[in-house]
Scaffold this motif. Sequence first.
Motif, short mmCIF file in Angstrom:
data_model
loop_
_atom_site.label_atom_id
_atom_site.label_comp_id
_atom_site.label_asym_id
_atom_site.label_seq_id
_atom_site.Cartn_x
_atom_site.Cartn_y
_atom_site.Cartn_z
N GLY A 158 13.59 -18.95 -1.88
CA GLY A 158 14.66 -19.51 -1.06
C GLY A 158 15.77 -18.54 -0.72
O GLY A 158 16.74 -18.92 -0.08
N LEU A 159 15.66 -17.30 -1.18
CA LEU A 159 16.71 -16.33 -0.88
C LEU A 159 16.35 -15.54 0.38
O LEU A 159 15.18 -15.28 0.65
N ASP A 160 17.38 -15.13 1.10
CA ASP A 160 17.15 -14.25 2.25
C ASP A 160 16.93 -12.83 1.73
O ASP A 160 17.14 -12.55 0.55
N PRO A 161 16.48 -11.91 2.60
CA PRO A 161 16.17 -10.55 2.13
C PRO A 161 17.34 -9.90 1.39
O PRO A 161 17.15 -9.22 0.38
N GLN A 162 18.56 -10.14 1.89
CA GLN A 162 19.73 -9.58 1.21
C GLN A 162 19.86 -10.15 -0.21
O GLN A 162 20.09 -9.43 -1.17
N ALA B 13 32.85 -21.90 -5.82
CA ALA B 13 32.73 -22.58 -7.12
C ALA B 13 33.26 -24.01 -7.08
O ALA B 13 32.82 -24.86 -7.84
N GLY B 14 34.21 -24.29 -6.18
CA GLY B 14 34.82 -25.62 -6.16
C GLY B 14 34.07 -26.62 -5.30
O GLY B 14 34.37 -27.81 -5.32
N LYS B 15 33.07 -26.12 -4.55
CA LYS B 15 32.32 -27.02 -3.67
C LYS B 15 31.32 -27.84 -4.47
O LYS B 15 30.78 -27.38 -5.45
N LYS B 16 31.08 -29.07 -3.99
CA LYS B 16 30.06 -29.90 -4.63
C LYS B 16 28.69 -29.23 -4.48
O LYS B 16 28.36 -28.72 -3.41
N ALA B 17 27.90 -29.28 -5.54
CA ALA B 17 26.62 -28.55 -5.53
C ALA B 17 25.66 -29.11 -4.49
O ALA B 17 24.79 -28.39 -4.02
N ARG B 18 25.82 -30.38 -4.11
CA ARG B 18 24.88 -30.92 -3.13
C ARG B 18 25.11 -30.30 -1.75
O ARG B 18 24.22 -30.33 -0.91
N ALA B 19 26.29 -29.68 -1.55
CA ALA B 19 26.56 -29.03 -0.27
C ALA B 19 26.09 -27.58 -0.26
O ALA B 19 26.22 -26.90 0.74
N TYR B 20 25.52 -27.11 -1.38
CA TYR B 20 25.07 -25.72 -1.46
C TYR B 20 23.77 -25.53 -0.67
O TYR B 20 22.93 -26.43 -0.60
N SER B 21 23.61 -24.34 -0.11
CA SER B 21 22.33 -23.99 0.48
C SER B 21 21.33 -23.68 -0.64
O SER B 21 21.72 -23.51 -1.79
N LEU B 22 20.06 -23.58 -0.27
CA LEU B 22 19.03 -23.29 -1.27
C LEU B 22 19.34 -21.99 -2.01
O LEU B 22 19.22 -21.91 -3.24
N GLY B 23 19.78 -20.97 -1.25
CA GLY B 23 20.10 -19.69 -1.87
C GLY B 23 21.26 -19.80 -2.84
O GLY B 23 21.26 -19.19 -3.91
N MET B 24 22.27 -20.61 -2.47
CA MET B 24 23.43 -20.77 -3.36
C MET B 24 23.03 -21.51 -4.63
O MET B 24 23.49 -21.21 -5.73
N LYS B 25 22.14 -22.52 -4.48
CA LYS B 25 21.66 -23.24 -5.66
C LYS B 25 20.93 -22.28 -6.59
O LYS B 25 21.10 -22.32 -7.81
N ARG C 136 17.31 -8.62 -2.50
CA ARG C 136 17.72 -7.28 -2.96
C ARG C 136 18.75 -7.39 -4.06
O ARG C 136 18.69 -6.67 -5.05
N GLU C 137 19.69 -8.32 -3.91
CA GLU C 137 20.73 -8.49 -4.93
C GLU C 137 20.13 -8.90 -6.27
O GLU C 137 20.54 -8.42 -7.32
N ILE C 138 19.15 -9.82 -6.20
CA ILE C 138 18.52 -10.27 -7.44
C ILE C 138 17.79 -9.11 -8.11
O ILE C 138 17.88 -8.91 -9.32
N ARG C 139 17.09 -8.31 -7.30
CA ARG C 139 16.37 -7.17 -7.87
C ARG C 139 17.34 -6.21 -8.53
O ARG C 139 17.10 -5.71 -9.63
N ALA C 140 18.49 -5.98 -7.86
CA ALA C 140 19.49 -5.08 -8.43
C ALA C 140 20.03 -5.66 -9.74
O ALA C 140 20.22 -4.94 -10.73
N LEU C 141 20.25 -6.98 -9.74
CA LEU C 141 20.77 -7.64 -10.94
C LEU C 141 19.78 -7.52 -12.08
O LEU C 141 20.16 -7.23 -13.23
N VAL C 142 18.51 -7.73 -11.78
CA VAL C 142 17.47 -7.64 -12.81
C VAL C 142 17.44 -6.23 -13.41
O VAL C 142 17.38 -6.06 -14.63
N ARG C 143 17.53 -5.22 -12.55
CA ARG C 143 17.49 -3.84 -13.04
C ARG C 143 18.72 -3.55 -13.90
O ARG C 143 18.63 -2.91 -14.94
#
Lengths: 295, 327
Positions: free
Chosen positions: B182-186, B146-158, B189-196
């Motif tokens: 932009g998310l990896d398979p893991q 959370a404390g990192k500058k957003a420009r240093a985030y990976s696509l998945g973190m963004k 899966r997390e997004i699908r779980a979150l949506v459910r």
Amino acid sequence: MLQAEAAVAGSGRAPSPLWTFGILRSELTTTLRRWRTLALLGVLAAVPVLIGIAVRIETNDGSSPGQGGGEGGPAFLSQVTNNGLFLVFAALAVTLPVFLPMAVGVVAGDSVAGEASAGTLRYLLVAPAGRTRLLLTKYASVLVFCLVATLVVALSALAVGALLFPVGEVTTISGTRIGFGEGLLRAGLIAVVVAASLTGFAAVGLFVSTLTGSGIAAMAATVGLLITVQIVDGIPQLSALHPYLFPHYWMSYADLLRAPVYWDEVVKNLGLQGLYAVVFGSAAWARFTAKDITA
Amino acid sequence: MTESGTVIEPTAVTEPGAVIETRGLTKRYRGGQLAVDGLDLSVPGGSIFGFLGPNGSGKTTTIRMLMGLIEATSGSAQLLGHPVPGAARTVLPQVGALIEGPALYGFLSGRDNLLRYDSADPTADPRTRRARVGQALDRVGLAAAAGKKARAYSLGMKQRLGLAAALLQPRRLLVLDEPTNGLDPQGMREIRALVRELAADGTTVFLSSHLLDEIEQVCTHAAVMARGRLITQGPVAELAAGARGRLAVTTPDPGEAVRVLAELGITGITVDGDRVSAEAPPGDVELADLSAALVHAGVRLRSFGVQRASLEDAFVALTGEGFDVAG
């Protein structure tokens, strides 16, 4: 509707009208903490330092500045050696035509267009910030920047002036002398009037910013417009236009150093700035509230 | 395809009627291009609604109209029972959105990005802002960064931070435009779980995607768009059922199998090596009789069965074309 009640209950009390100013606070801290803003303010703070050192070096032999080179040089420069307070007026005279408005142009031009090109505009609007509220916030923060930028120049000049030159009673343009305390008050008033001189141009920048989705283009267009208007203001053949150009009365702040104060042009200046703010503010509002946000 | 077992049926339906309802919604851009053409969309409350279509089919334009970002050329739209964009200020605090990927202030930290988006909402209490932002960061697994500058985030973190912004408040409706980009398979899966998980809490989730299997895995309902028009909408099971499955036979005696099947009135037979495939027989034909007939005729069978139609089959059947970018 059970869901709605649950959602409202979850967020606690009913929204307070004061919460609407949260975005203004966020806008101010975001603007003022940016490296770009700090760099602009740094350049503005450096101008009085340069002038002060240059005047100090040039007058080490005891002569007055500017006399060796004959006429010219910015207003008030010749008095700086006698009274460091005049560095405030000289520094404002140097920065007002170009540096100050350029900094304001960068911040105002980028205000909406920069958010659009970063894509953050769509998230602010679905938050929902509200288009009118967002535009007012943007303009308010640009106005605060006008004041901060002017104060940075004035305070830097005051510090440098007090450090390098003697300070004391102030000789007004009319020839009378006023005490240093009143001189300081006049300097403060002048800083506020100079900041107010920039409000019309700030509204122009805001309007330009709503026209494009590119922050760079908006900044370039705003600063280009400033230079064009300055050139037109300097062409005597176009004098019929001059009273309607926003920079035309900018230098009138010097009249605040007369005794008694000569208000005519200062009032004209402020009236003109108000007119620009209303016209271009309305244009920006009309444009921004009807715009399709596709970026 | 036995994925239907993982589809969560809406158990906590608390929204009466439609959460999103459009009538003849149309958008023609200034160039004359018709991006969305007379859309009649109805998203039932409590559903996970898949909004499906190739790139350029008008999905994002529709979402932008629903969010009040662009003005419809004609037609109307209602969100949570209120007209948009007219009542956008009332409705949008109850709607979380991820539109065309995340957009962040690169010079701010992840936390400061969320603080800024939260302060843009006039109904958000400033006293609980930090707590809300902290919870949202936790929820998407970004607390450590959370404390990192957003420009240093990976696509998945963004992408996660964009989701966190959509989850700052308890929402009645979540609009997620291509959330797994932009998310990896893991991460997917997390997004699908979150949506459910969100749907189980009663939030309606409106999910746009060009990935058919993504929709098929999580959605209860779906709508299909192509070239600005709505082709179909309804429960996923019904859409897939609309397309007939395929009869698939693997045999070392394909020639004989084709002859037998044709005699039995099966149509659309194709042969590819030892695989014989055909249109599934009508419902009144007993499959066991078919296999018995094949065996009786001396056809040796390695496998025999009917493959259930996927959403992709349904899409091809509906549009008569592949799932490609609209020209």
